[in-house]
Design an enzyme around this catalytic site. Structure first.
Site, PDB file in Angstrom:
ATOM      1  N   GLU A   7      -0.377   7.454  -0.945  1.00 10.59           N
ATOM      2  CA  GLU A   7      -1.294   7.949  -1.978  1.00 10.59           C
ATOM      3  C   GLU A   7      -0.728   9.197  -2.652  1.00 10.59           C
ATOM      4  O   GLU A   7      -1.158   9.579  -3.734  1.00 10.59           O
ATOM      5  CB  GLU A   7      -2.684   8.237  -1.381  1.00 10.59           C
ATOM      6  N   ARG A   8       0.283   9.819  -2.009  1.00 10.21           N
ATOM      7  CA  ARG A   8       0.854  11.031  -2.593  1.00 10.21           C
ATOM      8  C   ARG A   8       1.929  10.714  -3.643  1.00 10.21           C
ATOM      9  O   ARG A   8       2.260  11.548  -4.469  1.00 10.21           O
ATOM     10  CB  ARG A   8       1.440  11.915  -1.488  1.00 10.21           C
TER      11      ARG A   8
ATOM     12  N   LYS B  35       0.883  -1.170   0.000  1.00  6.75           N
ATOM     13  CA  LYS B  35       0.000   0.000   0.000  1.00  6.75           C
ATOM     14  C   LYS B  35       0.913   1.211   0.000  1.00  6.75           C
ATOM     15  O   LYS B  35       1.371   1.659   1.042  1.00  6.75           O
ATOM     16  CB  LYS B  35      -0.895  -0.024   1.252  1.00  6.75           C
TER      17      LYS B  35
ATOM     18  N   SER C  35       4.752   8.454   9.716  1.00  3.77           N
ATOM     19  CA  SER C  35       4.837   9.381  10.853  1.00  3.77           C
ATOM     20  C   SER C  35       4.479   8.684  12.166  1.00  3.77           C
ATOM     21  O   SER C  35       3.829   7.638  12.172  1.00  3.77           O
ATOM     22  CB  SER C  35       3.882  10.554  10.614  1.00  3.77           C
TER      23      SER C  35
ATOM     24  N   CYS D 219      13.747  10.917   7.176  1.00  7.13           N
ATOM     25  CA  CYS D 219      13.662  10.546   8.589  1.00  7.13           C
ATOM     26  C   CYS D 219      15.050  10.587   9.234  1.00  7.13           C
ATOM     27  O   CYS D 219      15.166  10.555  10.450  1.00  7.13           O
ATOM     28  CB  CYS D 219      13.038   9.176   8.759  1.00  7.13           C
TER      29      CYS D 219
ATOM     30  N   GLU E 261       8.888  16.951  15.157  1.00  3.31           N
ATOM     31  CA  GLU E 261       9.371  16.733  13.789  1.00  3.31           C
ATOM     32  C   GLU E 261       8.704  17.754  12.871  1.00  3.31           C
ATOM     33  O   GLU E 261       7.476  17.823  12.802  1.00  3.31           O
ATOM     34  CB  GLU E 261       9.019  15.313  13.321  1.00  3.31           C
TER      35      GLU E 261
END
Ligand code: NAD
Length: 503
Positions: A183-184, A180, A233, A288, A386
């Site tokens: 979506e971006r 998966k 995240s 990250c 963050e």
């Protein structure tokens, strides 16, 4: 450029070897962050789509798990060669959908290929252990078995590399797999699917279900999925870990970060500063492993801030596809607004804005300038949360212990770097710092594919990390066999007879 000039790409689900036509359901736009133009629409898959993928992956599992590990590795070898043949194309696709420059995008594709290379060693990595004669005539042997259907949920910031952290390992170990993607940024994953098919991966072994929250929750709740690997995240990682575990799954969830770079008074600044600047502002700070806080020890601070300011303001802001661009756009306009509001908050909390990147330097796209905040403290939000944008916060401390104390005050524990030539300082720091990936005079402390990607504290939920031997363990389970044979002397005689007879 007019919107009509942009070629829209089709994004489809890959289920059971078929690229499915869109069924007219909901979609989410994919943007080129350098222009702000819509370049594709991601289908937002439903519970039914996930269920169909699980059914197909389940059907494919016995055949794939029963395929000899050497044959599985041979398909990965072919996949690796196809990735090499399409290296530039994949790199440019990452730049298109994520915005990062060619150097970073190429680096990401290379790091991903390295995991495929690692997984090509699966015949060795799958080896169990054995001890003979644990009691008289009894041997203990452990065998590694794949789990079944497994799934991975990945973030936007490494659309090619993060899927490759797990798919070659999971598939090489004999599992069937559902990806998966973010979506971006769905395009790189789709190309990986096409290349895997071309490499000869049997239908249903690798599946893609595009989408967002509904697809994720359906994966976490589906009884046919054994394990879930998540990267993203912290709030979502925590949800995925808890919700997945509540539904009986093995889960690894790699989460957010707030990485310190500690600069000692003896650091070689001319070498350290380019490293620091590239760690903080490269990939628009959307890593990250990005250095997000610069912890200046003792009297190095003024000189350091001046040099970082000079180097950061000299960065060329521009689209990733343009040669020489160093500061590329952030992923979305909404994200740019979020980053800007962090800078506002920092200023309100008393940080000194040494460099201000809030004003968009280019008209098109989602660009920001570099921001440098000085005199940040641990009780400011910019010092602890963050931001995930091109913002570097400077914290001034008197000595190494204060630098360690500040860093350990973070709930996160992904990475930490130290810049010094002093081995004793390095040792003291390593022994006391709470971070899972450490860099000595290295601003982005990324481990190679054969080591675990090793965040700790709130940067990781689970036990076994992604990549390296941890990854193999995560995607397999052991059976430990105790074995003896009652008829052993007779068997030995039967085996020996033909030899004695010269047969
Ligand atoms: P994200 O958490 O927004 O999204 C990650 C994935 O979760 C996506 O596939 C998304 O569709 C899904 N998702 C988002 N919101 C959801 C929700 N409410 N419920 C269920 N699923 C949801 O992360 P992102 O913005 O794509 O990526 C950036 C983040 O990822 C940063 O925090 C970064 O530090 C982290 N990251 C961590 C590592 C690591 O190794 N620790 C590596 C890369 C990125």
């Amino acid at each position: 450029m007019q919107e009509t000039d942009v070629r829209r790409r089709e994004v489809r689900n890959l289920i059971g070897g078929a690229w499915e036509e869109r069924n007219g359901g909901e979609t989410e736009p994919v943007y080129d962050p350098a222009t702000g133009q819509v370049i594709a629409e991601t289908p937002l898959s439903t519970r039914e789509d996930v269920d169909r993928a699980v059914t197909k992956a389940k059907e494919a599992f016995p055949g794939w798990a029963g395929t000899p590990v050497g044959e599985r590795a041979r398909i990965l070898f072919r996949f690796k060669m196809l990735l090499e043949d399409h290296f530039e194309e994949l790199r440019d696709l990452v730049t298109l959908e994520n915005g990062k420059d060619a150097r970073d995008a190429g680096g990401e594709v290379r790091r991903g290929i390295e995991v495929v290379e690692f997984a090509c060693g699966m015949p060795t990595l799958m080896m169990g252990e054995s001890v003979r004669d644990v009691a008289r005539g009894i041997d203990n042997i452990s065998y590694r078995f794949p789990l079944g259907v497994v799934a991975a949920i990945t973030p936007f910031n490494f659309p090619c590399m993060v899927p490759l952290w797990t798919l070659p390992v999971a598939i090489g170990a004999g599992n069937t797999y559902i990806l998966k993607p973010s979506e971006r940024t769905p395009l790189s994953a789709q190309r990986l699917g096409e290349l895997l098919t071309e490499a000869g991966m049997p239908d249903g072994v690798f599946n893609i279900v595009n989408g967002a929250r509904e697809a994720v929750d359906s994966i976490l709740e589906h009884p046919g999925i054994e394990a879930v690997s998540f990267v993203g995240s912290k709030p979502v990682a925590e949800h995925v870990y808890k919700h997945g575990a509540a539904h009986g799954k093995r889960v690894q969830a790699l989460a957010g970060a707030k990485n310190s770079m500690i600069v000692m008074p003896d650091a070689v600044l001319d070498k350290a500063v380019p490293n620091i600047v590239s760690s903080s502002y490269g990939n628009a700070g959307e890593r990250c492993l990005a250095g997000s806080v610069l912890v200046a020890v003792g009297d190095v601070a003024d000189d350091l801030v001046e040099k970082v300011k000079e180097a950061a303001s000299a960065m060329k802001v521009g689209p990733g596809k343009e040669e020489g661009s160093e500061l590329t756009p952030v992923i979305r306009d909404s994200h740019r607004e979020k980053v800007k509001s962090y800078i506002d908050t920092g200023e309100e909390e008393g940080a000194e804005v040494v460099l201000d990147g809030r004003e968009p330097p280019l008209e098109e796209g989602f660009f920001m300038g570099p921001t440098l905040l000085d005199n940040v403290t641990g009780d400011m939000r910019v010092g602890r949360e963050e931001i995930f944008g091109p913002v570097l916060s400077v914290v001034r401390v008197a000595n190494l212990d204060e630098a360690i104390e500040f860093t350990n005050g973070s709930p996160f524990g992904n990475a930490c770097s130290i810049f010094t030539e002093n081995g004793a300082a390095v040792r003291h720091w390593r022994e006391n710092i709470e971070a899972g990936m450490l860099g000595v005079n290295i601003g982005v402390a990324a481990p190679m594919a054969f080591f675990p990607f090793n965040g700790i504290k709130d940067s990781f939920y689970g036990d076994l990390h992604a990549t390296g031997k941890d990854g193999v363990r995560f995607f397999t389970e052991n059976k430990v066999e105790a074995v003896r044979y009652f008829s052993e002397p007779g068997v030995t005689a039967a085996v020996q007879r033909p030899i004695e007879s010269g047969a």
